[in-house]
Write an enzyme that holds these catalytic residues in place. Structure first.
Site, PDB file in Angstrom:
ATOM      1  CE  LYS A 104      81.937 -38.315   9.494  1.00 52.68           C
ATOM      2  NZ  LYS A 104      81.324 -38.946  10.734  1.00 52.68           N
TER       3      LYS A 104
HETATM    4  N1  GLU Z   1      79.200 -37.431  13.176  1.00 56.88           N
HETATM    5  C1  GLU Z   1      78.404 -38.454  13.931  1.00 56.88           C
HETATM    6  C2  GLU Z   1      78.996 -40.075  13.585  1.00 56.88           C
HETATM    7  O1  GLU Z   1      79.995 -39.948  12.964  1.00 56.88           O
HETATM    8  C3  GLU Z   1      77.059 -38.457  13.826  1.00 56.88           C
HETATM    9  C4  GLU Z   1      76.297 -38.541  12.404  1.00 56.88           C
HETATM   10  C5  GLU Z   1      74.776 -38.294  12.543  1.00 56.88           C
HETATM   11  O2  GLU Z   1      74.385 -38.132  13.564  1.00 56.88           O
HETATM   12  O3  GLU Z   1      74.310 -38.268  11.363  1.00 56.88           O
HETATM   13  O4  GLU Z   1      78.361 -40.928  13.804  1.00 56.88           O
END
Ligand code: GLU
Length: 412
Positions: A104
Site C-alpha cells: 500500500k
Molecule cells: N485500493 C484497492 C484496495 O484496497 C485496490 C487495490 C488494487 O487494485 O491494487 O483493494
C-alpha cells in the site's frame, strides 16, 4: 490502538486455526513488512512557496506474486496506517486467490486542497521517488482513497518517462490508456455480489432487504446504483457532510442526478436529513461502511441496530468493536473478502496489459463474480466448520495460502 497493531492482533488470533503450526518466527515473517519506503516529496505550490509532503510505499509480502495495492492521498495516510493497509492487501489477495503479494502507498495530503497542477507535480515526484521499487513484475500500484484513474495516468506517465511504455505498471488507469472496462465499478459490484450470496444463505429476498450505505464516493455510490438495480431497498446513504434516510427506500438514479448537479444531499426532498453518526445507528438488515477506517468503535458498537455488517471500506470496525458486535450476534463480513472486487479487476487489467488485449464488460463482470463467489463460499464454509467469525475464517484461508507458498519457496 495503533492500526498496524490492530491488524496484527487479528492475524495472531487467526494463526491458531491454520493448517500448519505457526511458530513465533513464522508469525514474525508474516506480520513484518518486507520493505518500507518513506520519501519526502517537495513541490512548488501555485503561490510560489515550496511544500514538503510525506509519502510511503509499504511492500508487505510478495511470496505469492508481485506486490499489489493502492495509493491513497489522505491527511491520515501516516506510516502505521499505510503499514496496516499493506498487510490487509497481502491477505485480501491470498483470500481471493489471485497471484499477488500485498502493498500500500500513501501521501499525507488533503487532495481537495491542491490544484490540479499541484496534484500532478506531487504524483510525479512521488512516483519518481519510489520508481526503483516499482515494476509490472515487482510492485503494481492502483487507486485508493483520494486517488483515481487520473492519478494512475500520471503515475504511468512518470514511470514510462524512465522505462518506456509500460501500461502494466499501474491498474485503475483510464480505459484509453489501457485501463480495464468495468474497473471503476468493480469494488462496488463485488460488494453487491457478496450481499447477493449472504441473502441466498439467509433466504432473504432483495426486495425486502434494506441497506444503509455510509459513503457515497467511488465505492459507495456504485454499491447504491448496482444494489438499487437489483431491487434492494436503499434506506440511507451518506457523504462526509451528512446523511439522508427514507424508510420507503431512496430512488438512487434520481439522487445521483441531484448529487451530480448540486454536489451535496442538502435540499434533497422527501427524505429525512440526519447526521453521519445517526446513520450508523439506524435499524436495517445490512449496514455497509464504504468510506474510511475505524468508524465502528467501542464508542458506538453497542448501539448498532443492523443485523449484518458488510465491510466495503478497509478496516472500518476496530477489534474492540468486533468483540461487542460478536456478543450482540451481529455478523461481520470482512473487508478482505467484501471489497476485493477492485483488486480482482486490477488483476484482469494487469493480464490484459501484459498481452495487449481488451476484455469486454460481460467477461470482466462474470469472471469477477466467479472469483468472489468462490472466495465467499470458502470463507463461509470454513467459518461454519470451525465455528469462528467470518473475519477469522478469511484470514485463516489467507494465512494458509501464504504459509504454503512461503514453504514451497524455502522460507519455512
Ligand atoms: N485500493 C484497492 C484496495 O484496497 C485496490 C487495490 C488494487 O487494485 O491494487 O483493494
Amino acid at each position: 490502538m495503533d492500526p498496524f497493531e490492530e491488524v496484527n492482533l487479528s492475524l495472531n488470533k487467526a494463526s491458531k486455526y491454520t493448517n500448519t503450526k505457526v511458530t513465533d518466527g513464522i508469525l514474525e515473517m508474516l506480520t513484518t513488512p518486507w520493505r518500507e519506503i518513506i520519501v519526502s516529496c517537495p513541490i512548488k505550490m501555485d503561490n510560489g512557496e515550496t511544500k514538503v509532503f510525506s509519502g510511503y510505499r509499504i511492500q508487505h509480502n510478495a511470496v505469492r506474486g508481485p506486490y499489489k495495492g493502492g495509493v491513497r492521498f489522505h491527511p491520515d495516510a501516516n506510516h502505521s496506517e499505510v503499514k496496516a493497509l499493506s498487510s490487509l492487501m497481502t491477505w485480501k489477495n491470498a483470500i481471493v486467490d489471485i497471484p499477488f503479494g500485498g502493498a500500500k502507498g500513501g501521501i499525507q495530503v488533503d487532495p481537495n486542497k491542491l490544484s490540479k497542477n499541484e496534484l500532478y507535480n506531487l504524483t510525479k515526484r512521488y512516483t519518481l521517488s519510489i520508481d526503483k521499487f516499482l515494476g509490472p513484475n515487482t510492485d503494481i500500484p492502483a487507486p485508493d482513497l483520494g486517488t483515481n484513474s487520473q492519478t494512475m495516468a500520471w503515475m504511468m506517465d512518470a514511470y514510462g518517462s524512465i522505462h518506456g511504455y509500460t501500461p502494466a505498471i499501474v491498474t485503475g488507469k483510464p480505459v484509453e490508456l489501457g485501463g480495464s472496462i468495468g474497473r471503476d465499478s468493480s469494488t462496488g459490484r463485488g460488494v453487491v455480489f457478496i450481499i447477493d450470496e449472504v441473502c441466498k444463505k439467509l433466504k432473504l429476498n432483495p426486495k425486502n432487504t434494506s441497506l444503509i450505505i455510509q459513503g457515497f464516493g467511488q465505492v459507495g455510490s456504485w454499491i447504491a446504483q448496482i444494489a438499487f438495480e437489483k431491487g434492494y431497498k436503499i434506506m440511507a446513504v451518506s457523504n462526509v457532510n451528512g446523511a439522508i434516510l427514507s424508510n420507503k427506500g431512496i430512488n438512487i438514479p434520481n439522487l445521483i442526478e441531484y448529487y451530480n448537479s448540486n454536489k451535496t444531499f442538502d435540499g434533497y426532498k422527501n427524505v429525512e436529513h440526519i447526521s453521519n453518526d445517526d446513520l450508523l445507528l439506524a435499524k436495517c438488515d445490512f449496514l455497509i461502511p464504504a468510506a474510511i477506517e475505524r468508524v465502528i468503535t467501542e464508542k458506538n458498537a453497542d448501539q448498532i441496530r443492523s443485523k449484518i455488517i458488510i465491510e466495503a471500506a478497509n478496516h472500518p470496525v476496530t477489534p474492540e468493536a468486533d468483540k461487542i458486535l460478536e456478543s450482540k450476534n451481529i455478523d461481520i463480513y470482512p473487508d478482505t473478502l467484501v471489497n476485493s472486487g477492485g483488486v480482482i479487476v486490477s488483476y484482469f487489467e494487469w493480464i490484459q496489459n501484459l498481452y495487449q488485449h481488451q476484455w469486454e464488460i460481460e467477461r470482466v463482470n462474470s469472471e469477477l463474480q466467479k472469483i468472489i463467489t468462490k472466495a465467499f463460499i470458502e470463507v463461509y464454509d470454513n467459518a461454519k466448520n470451525k465455528n469462528i467469525s467470518f473475519r477469522l475464517s478469511a484470514l485463516t484461508i489467507g494465512l494458509n495460502r501464504v504459509i504454503h507458498t512461503a514453504d514451497l519457496r524455502g522460507y519455512i
